[in-house]
Design a protein around this motif. Sequence first.
Motif, PDB file in Angstrom:
ATOM      1  N   LYS A 161       0.802  -8.060 -12.517  1.00 50.16           N
ATOM      2  CA  LYS A 161      -0.272  -7.790 -13.209  1.00 50.16           C
ATOM      3  C   LYS A 161      -0.696  -6.568 -12.288  1.00 50.16           C
ATOM      4  O   LYS A 161      -0.739  -5.448 -11.304  1.00 50.16           O
ATOM      5  CB  LYS A 161      -1.136  -8.585 -12.260  1.00 50.16           C
ATOM      6  CG  LYS A 161      -1.107 -10.225 -12.645  1.00 50.16           C
ATOM      7  CD  LYS A 161      -2.277 -10.107 -14.034  1.00 50.16           C
ATOM      8  CE  LYS A 161      -2.035 -11.875 -14.603  1.00 50.16           C
ATOM      9  NZ  LYS A 161      -2.497 -12.224 -16.186  1.00 50.16           N
ATOM     10  N   LEU A 162      -1.918  -5.585 -13.500  1.00 46.57           N
ATOM     11  CA  LEU A 162      -2.623  -4.410 -12.831  1.00 46.57           C
ATOM     12  C   LEU A 162      -4.307  -5.093 -12.413  1.00 46.57           C
ATOM     13  O   LEU A 162      -4.899  -5.108 -13.425  1.00 46.57           O
ATOM     14  CB  LEU A 162      -2.549  -2.941 -13.670  1.00 46.57           C
ATOM     15  CG  LEU A 162      -0.614  -2.513 -13.594  1.00 46.57           C
ATOM     16  CD1 LEU A 162      -0.488  -1.646 -14.912  1.00 46.57           C
ATOM     17  CD2 LEU A 162      -0.055  -2.862 -12.547  1.00 46.57           C
ATOM     18  N   GLU A 163      -4.720  -3.927 -11.371  1.00 50.88           N
ATOM     19  CA  GLU A 163      -6.455  -4.727 -11.760  1.00 50.88           C
ATOM     20  C   GLU A 163      -6.951  -3.691 -11.132  1.00 50.88           C
ATOM     21  O   GLU A 163      -6.624  -2.613 -10.227  1.00 50.88           O
ATOM     22  CB  GLU A 163      -6.109  -5.593 -10.839  1.00 50.88           C
ATOM     23  CG  GLU A 163      -5.998  -7.119 -10.615  1.00 50.88           C
ATOM     24  CD  GLU A 163      -6.376  -7.825  -9.116  1.00 50.88           C
ATOM     25  OE1 GLU A 163      -6.975  -7.911  -8.284  1.00 50.88           O
ATOM     26  OE2 GLU A 163      -5.399  -9.416  -9.456  1.00 50.88           O
ATOM     27  N   GLY A 164      -7.539  -3.039 -12.082  1.00 52.56           N
ATOM     28  CA  GLY A 164      -8.203  -2.403 -11.656  1.00 52.56           C
ATOM     29  C   GLY A 164      -9.745  -1.821 -12.232  1.00 52.56           C
ATOM     30  O   GLY A 164     -10.487  -3.043 -13.023  1.00 52.56           O
ATOM     31  N   SER A 165     -10.773  -0.939 -12.070  1.00 45.55           N
ATOM     32  CA  SER A 165     -12.238  -0.745 -12.775  1.00 45.55           C
ATOM     33  C   SER A 165     -12.345   0.603 -13.493  1.00 45.55           C
ATOM     34  O   SER A 165     -11.626   1.759 -12.997  1.00 45.55           O
ATOM     35  CB  SER A 165     -13.198  -1.089 -11.907  1.00 45.55           C
ATOM     36  OG  SER A 165     -13.063   0.111 -10.565  1.00 45.55           O
ATOM     37  N   ALA A 166     -12.580   0.709 -14.294  1.00 43.55           N
ATOM     38  CA  ALA A 166     -13.730   1.609 -15.301  1.00 43.55           C
ATOM     39  C   ALA A 166     -15.384   1.527 -15.455  1.00 43.55           C
ATOM     40  O   ALA A 166     -15.785   0.348 -16.063  1.00 43.55           O
ATOM     41  CB  ALA A 166     -12.791   1.647 -16.757  1.00 43.55           C
TER      42      ALA A 166
ATOM     43  N   GLY B 164     -16.256  -2.033 -16.578  1.00 43.67           N
ATOM     44  CA  GLY B 164     -16.589  -2.937 -15.221  1.00 43.67           C
ATOM     45  C   GLY B 164     -14.460  -3.662 -14.826  1.00 43.67           C
ATOM     46  O   GLY B 164     -14.121  -2.602 -14.556  1.00 43.67           O
ATOM     47  N   LYS B 165     -15.035  -4.340 -13.507  1.00 45.73           N
ATOM     48  CA  LYS B 165     -13.672  -4.612 -13.907  1.00 45.73           C
ATOM     49  C   LYS B 165     -12.595  -5.627 -14.265  1.00 45.73           C
ATOM     50  O   LYS B 165     -13.186  -6.417 -15.263  1.00 45.73           O
ATOM     51  CB  LYS B 165     -13.596  -5.214 -12.237  1.00 45.73           C
ATOM     52  CG  LYS B 165     -14.002  -4.859 -10.749  1.00 45.73           C
ATOM     53  CD  LYS B 165     -14.257  -5.589  -9.425  1.00 45.73           C
ATOM     54  CE  LYS B 165     -14.585  -5.008  -8.164  1.00 45.73           C
ATOM     55  NZ  LYS B 165     -13.794  -4.121  -8.189  1.00 45.73           N
ATOM     56  N   ALA B 166     -11.302  -5.351 -14.321  1.00 50.72           N
ATOM     57  CA  ALA B 166     -10.607  -6.583 -15.175  1.00 50.72           C
ATOM     58  C   ALA B 166      -8.791  -6.410 -14.740  1.00 50.72           C
ATOM     59  O   ALA B 166      -9.098  -5.327 -13.716  1.00 50.72           O
ATOM     60  CB  ALA B 166     -10.250  -5.762 -16.770  1.00 50.72           C
ATOM     61  N   SER B 167      -8.451  -7.485 -15.221  1.00 47.95           N
ATOM     62  CA  SER B 167      -6.694  -7.205 -14.362  1.00 47.95           C
ATOM     63  C   SER B 167      -6.340  -7.934 -15.964  1.00 47.95           C
ATOM     64  O   SER B 167      -6.406  -8.610 -16.545  1.00 47.95           O
ATOM     65  CB  SER B 167      -6.321  -8.988 -13.951  1.00 47.95           C
ATOM     66  OG  SER B 167      -5.635  -8.957 -13.602  1.00 47.95           O
ATOM     67  N   PHE B 168      -5.049  -6.895 -16.211  1.00 39.65           N
ATOM     68  CA  PHE B 168      -4.177  -6.424 -16.928  1.00 39.65           C
ATOM     69  C   PHE B 168      -2.645  -6.728 -17.213  1.00 39.65           C
ATOM     70  O   PHE B 168      -2.280  -6.848 -15.815  1.00 39.65           O
ATOM     71  CB  PHE B 168      -3.938  -5.168 -17.523  1.00 39.65           C
ATOM     72  CG  PHE B 168      -5.809  -4.228 -17.679  1.00 39.65           C
ATOM     73  CD1 PHE B 168      -5.941  -4.052 -19.161  1.00 39.65           C
ATOM     74  CD2 PHE B 168      -6.603  -4.064 -17.005  1.00 39.65           C
ATOM     75  CE1 PHE B 168      -7.454  -3.812 -19.461  1.00 39.65           C
ATOM     76  CE2 PHE B 168      -7.174  -3.464 -17.570  1.00 39.65           C
ATOM     77  CZ  PHE B 168      -8.195  -3.152 -18.519  1.00 39.65           C
ATOM     78  N   GLU B 169      -2.141  -6.956 -18.010  1.00 36.21           N
ATOM     79  CA  GLU B 169      -0.775  -8.042 -18.046  1.00 36.21           C
ATOM     80  C   GLU B 169      -0.029  -6.554 -17.828  1.00 36.21           C
ATOM     81  O   GLU B 169      -0.072  -5.094 -18.552  1.00 36.21           O
ATOM     82  CB  GLU B 169      -0.133  -8.586 -19.061  1.00 36.21           C
ATOM     83  CG  GLU B 169      -1.108  -9.750 -18.844  1.00 36.21           C
ATOM     84  CD  GLU B 169      -0.290 -11.140 -18.115  1.00 36.21           C
ATOM     85  OE1 GLU B 169       0.640 -10.090 -18.034  1.00 36.21           O
ATOM     86  OE2 GLU B 169      -0.895 -11.605 -17.790  1.00 36.21           O
ATOM     87  N   GLN B 170       0.660  -6.230 -16.661  1.00 37.12           N
ATOM     88  CA  GLN B 170       1.944  -4.910 -16.776  1.00 37.12           C
ATOM     89  C   GLN B 170       2.182  -4.920 -18.294  1.00 37.12           C
ATOM     90  O   GLN B 170       2.813  -3.676 -18.262  1.00 37.12           O
ATOM     91  CB  GLN B 170       2.270  -4.814 -15.423  1.00 37.12           C
ATOM     92  CG  GLN B 170       3.579  -4.245 -15.589  1.00 37.12           C
ATOM     93  CD  GLN B 170       4.357  -3.969 -14.347  1.00 37.12           C
ATOM     94  OE1 GLN B 170       4.040  -3.579 -13.400  1.00 37.12           O
ATOM     95  NE2 GLN B 170       5.073  -3.371 -14.126  1.00 37.12           N
ATOM     96  N   LYS B 171       3.225  -6.099 -18.324  1.00 40.44           N
ATOM     97  CA  LYS B 171       4.131  -6.091 -19.591  1.00 40.44           C
ATOM     98  C   LYS B 171       3.322  -5.423 -20.948  1.00 40.44           C
ATOM     99  O   LYS B 171       3.745  -5.278 -21.821  1.00 40.44           O
ATOM    100  CB  LYS B 171       4.409  -7.458 -20.055  1.00 40.44           C
ATOM    101  CG  LYS B 171       3.805  -7.988 -19.835  1.00 40.44           C
ATOM    102  CD  LYS B 171       4.654  -9.910 -19.808  1.00 40.44           C
ATOM    103  CE  LYS B 171       3.390 -10.888 -20.582  1.00 40.44           C
ATOM    104  NZ  LYS B 171       4.372 -12.381 -20.997  1.00 40.44           N
TER     105      LYS B 171
END
Length: 465
Positions: free
Chosen positions: A425-430, A434-441
């Motif tokens: 997972k890659l977690e970040g914000s913009a 706001g905040k989100a958790s993305f699947e790296q794949k």
Amino acid sequence: MKIPSALLLLAGCFPLTAQETEILCVDGSRIRGSLLGVEVDRLQFEAAFLAAPVPLRLEKVLEVSLPIHRGDSKGDHVATITLTNGDVLRGELIGIDKDSIKLRTWYAGELTFRRAMVDNLEIQDRPDLIYSGPDGIDGWTQSEPGTWQFEHGWLRAKGAGSIARNFELPAKARFAFDLSWRSNPRFNFLFYTDDITKAHPENAYELIIQGGRYVQLHKRWSKGDKSGSNTLGNFANVPELVNKERCRIEMLVDRKTGLIRMLVNGRVAQDWTDPDPDAGLHGGGMHFSTQDNVQLRVSRIEVTSWDGVLEGKPPEQDEGFMDEDDTPQPETDVPVDPTRIRLRNNDQIAGEMLGIENSKVKLKTAFGEVNLPVSRLRTFALHTKEQRENWDLYQIPKRYNGDVRAWFPDGGCITFKLEDAGGGKLEGSAQSFGKASFEQKAFARIEFNLYAPELDELRNRGDAW
């Protein structure tokens, strides 16, 4: 651990396999191996030339290319959001109001965007996906083995020859791909062919690009003891072939009526009609073909069904020629009145969008409230002219130290501040979502150190030939 540049360059000498990762460093070095994980301040990777896995600090990394993975998207439509900073994301539209727009995605769950930071929204039916790639050389047939190679998510031509693949094609189909080149592209695209082992099959439609701006469509056919060939209609005028070094080509084909449409970067370039679509024994083959040692690449290939709906029309032809400095103009059919909503059949209705529930959009019209499937919509204006002219209402997301730009295989991207990583997972914000958790794949490429101007030249050369 500091890795000498000479060792990194040595690593770049090994061939990149379909499942390997390539890391481009800020000193121009490239490392090829397997990415074990992304952390907030470093990458963990291993490679055949290293005795053990090692970390690499992100301040030394320009970008990372990742193996291609296709997600399992849901819903009966595809909504494409373009943010005011140029980011592009796709998903299922599940909510909209005066302040926000909500997408459901396979790679980050539900994402809620500030409407003021969404520049454009388009909705299309989700077609039946026949093929999306490439993600390797397997499954492709070459007329001259070794002529085409798979690198970094694209098929790259090393010499003259064709690479082809067979499909079960419906009567109405869409072919789409990105074409990149150096100098002049000399390239043929063949579809509905009967033999993928031949560079010149007996039955084929053939789009012919021969180094200039004019493109022709040719048909070859053979059935029993009868055969023939002919050029269909007029030349298509494609200034992008001489003004740029990359474009997206789409072909919409109706085998029953003989209608064939070419789009370039979303612009309608030409319509052709086959006067005898039943002539010949056409099959399900698709070929990319070159005649000489051109530098040429094909990526973001999609083969899907097509519903037969046409939008827009080709430009009027002035005896088939344009001035050398003529460039295609963007279509201006997107409504500027926020009360006008364009449907997928190009009809427009006046109404206020009240919300979305159970995949249906509720509209308030002069005739009362109307519920329509989201898939029936095409687009609508998100902002009035006055809002666009008001900086406080029409916003561009803020930039932050630690921002990364992650690219999807379909060419879309998302920019966010990387705050945590692990477990794929890659977690970040913009500011835009706001905040989100993305699947790296979900990503094919991730860029780092975005706002370092001294790295711009290297970043532009990162897509090296």
